[in-house]
Write a protein that holds these residues in place. Structure first.
Motif: not given
Ligand code: PLP
Length: 405
Positions: A92-94, A122, A170, A174, A199, A201-202, A222, A224-225
């Motif tokens: 995942n992004a994390t 995040h 980011t 988010n 980042d 992810a969003q 990630s 899943h998003k």
């Molecule tokens: N970065 C941002 C901006 C996010 O919104 C999120 C998840 O909400 C993440 C990172 C982390 O994503 P994940 O939990 O899929 O690793």
């Protein structure tokens, strides 16, 4: 051609159900997006027909499974404008950000050095850097945001010093919805010789991203998003960066040869993919990208912009409601507080109406601290949302007020 959200909704089987006797209104795609049938089918087909472990096998099934996973990598690369060897599969992004902090960060950040982030990150883009800084006795610096939730770009630039080793920002917040000017951020940082991690992810689920055009050094997101499965994510890194970085995790799959004295690693991206990855997850993510590419992405973006404007106007009419995050450039995320009502109570009452919103700090506690609130309720939109969903939200919020105010 106008985007047909009603047609798109039919691709997502989960959306057709009722919850507590009410039609499901799903407004939590920023937390995780729903999956189209083609993604579910691709995962099921992979397990039913092509499944085996990859890379090691000489037999037909393993060859097919390897091809399916590598095709997914190619699709991802094409989707974000990268080369295939610049795509590292992670969970995942994390994990992608942790990889960069642990590998690139440990190599480059030393005592007294600085890592620059922003106030709207995040936790996934805070805590790995904070831990790195603690370990190295380095300094985590935080660029400020204004009352609308926009990055103060001049301050960001001023905070870059000769000690700054990386800027991690980011692409889209988010918690606030702010779309950061990432091209400019990257240009500013590069002009001072500072590499940039974005980042994403969003960002990737809602518009075109071209990492080579952005020129960022790292880009994390990630699956899943992005309407794909959970358990699979992507780190993009410039090929030269990956070449120079030491492995993150180590073990099988990432080696060319091992003796007790020494190990020779594979070339990137495999050097960073120790162990068996989420094979079906990669295939599912590839299918999600096929699905998105079959849409008119500009029409999707226009649809979401239109919905955001509609929702922002509608929420503005609700007494005692305050939007948190009103940036000029904003993604379809509506974080809000309602005077006198705890966000969790908002979420619980909306749930009884079949409406899914997220409540809490959204893994962005420093953002909440910046706005002096403990939490918000957040409605976040995707291509399958419609004005009917917003109307249901507004009606639900009036119901919340009837109960509490
Ligand atoms: N970065 C941002 C901006 C996010 O919104 C999120 C998840 O909400 C993440 C990172 C982390 O994503 P994940 O939990 O899929 O690793």
């Amino acid at each position: 051609m106008r985007f047909d959200a009603e047609r798109v909704r039919k691709d997502f089987p989960i959306l057709g159900q009722t919850v507590h006797g009410k039609p499901l209104v799903f407004l939590d795609s920023a937390a995780s997006a729903q999956k189209p049938q083609c993604v579910i089918d691709a995962i099921s087909r992979f397990y039913a027909h092509d499944y085996a472990n990859i890379h090691r096998g000489v037999y037909e099934l393993s060859v097919r499974a390897t091809a399916a996973v590598e095709q997914a990598r190619e699709k991802i690369a094409r989707f974000i404008g990268a080369a295939v060897n610049e795509i590292v599969f992670v969970r995942n992004a994390t994990e992608a950000i942790n990889l960069v902090a642990a590998s690139f960060g440990r190599e480059h950040v030393g005592e007294g050095d600085e890592v620059l982030i922003t106030h709207m990150e995040h936790h996934a883009n805070i805590v790995p850097w904070q831990r790195l800084c603690q370990e190295k006795r380095a300094v985590l610096r935080v660029a400020p945001i204004d009352d609308r939730g926009q990055l103060l770009l001049d301050a960001f630039e001023e905070m870059i010093t000769t000690r700054t080793k990386i800027a991690a920002v980011t692409h889209v917040s988010n918690a606030l919805g702010t779309i950061n000017p990432v091209e400019e951020i990257t240009r500013i940082a590069h002009a001072r010789g500072v590499p940039v991690l974005l980042d994403g992810a969003q960002a990737v689920p809602h518009g075109r991203v071209d990492v080579h055009a952005l020129d960022c050094d790292f880009y994390a997101f990630s699956g899943h998003k992005l309407f794909g499965p959970s358990g699979i994510g992507v780190l993009y890194a410039k090929a030269a960066r990956l070449e120079a970085m030491p492995p993150y995790m180590s073990g099988g799959e990432m080696i060319l040869s091992v003796t007790f004295e020494n190990t020779i690693y594979k070339e990137p991206p495999y050097k960073f993919e120790a162990g068996t990855p989420d094979l079906a997850g990669a295939v599912g993510l590839g299918a999600a990208i096929d699905y998105l590419r079959a849409q008119d992405l500009d029409a999707v973006a226009a649809h979401e912009r239109e919905l955001l404007a509609y929702a922002s106007d509608a929420l503005a009419e609700i007494p005692d409601l305050r939007l948190i995050g009103t940036a000029e450039h904003k993604a379809a995320v509506l974080s809000f507080v309602l005077d006198g009502v705890h966000p969790h109570d908002i979420g619980t009452i909306l749930d009884r109406e079949g409406i899914c919103v997220r409540t809490g700090h959204h893994c962005a506690q420093p953002v909440m601290q910046r706005f002096g609130i403990p939490a918000t309720a957040r409605a976040s939109l995707a291509l399958y949302n419609t004005r009917d969903d917003i109307d249901a939200l507004v009606a639900g919020l009036h119901r919340v007020r009837e109960v509490f105010v």
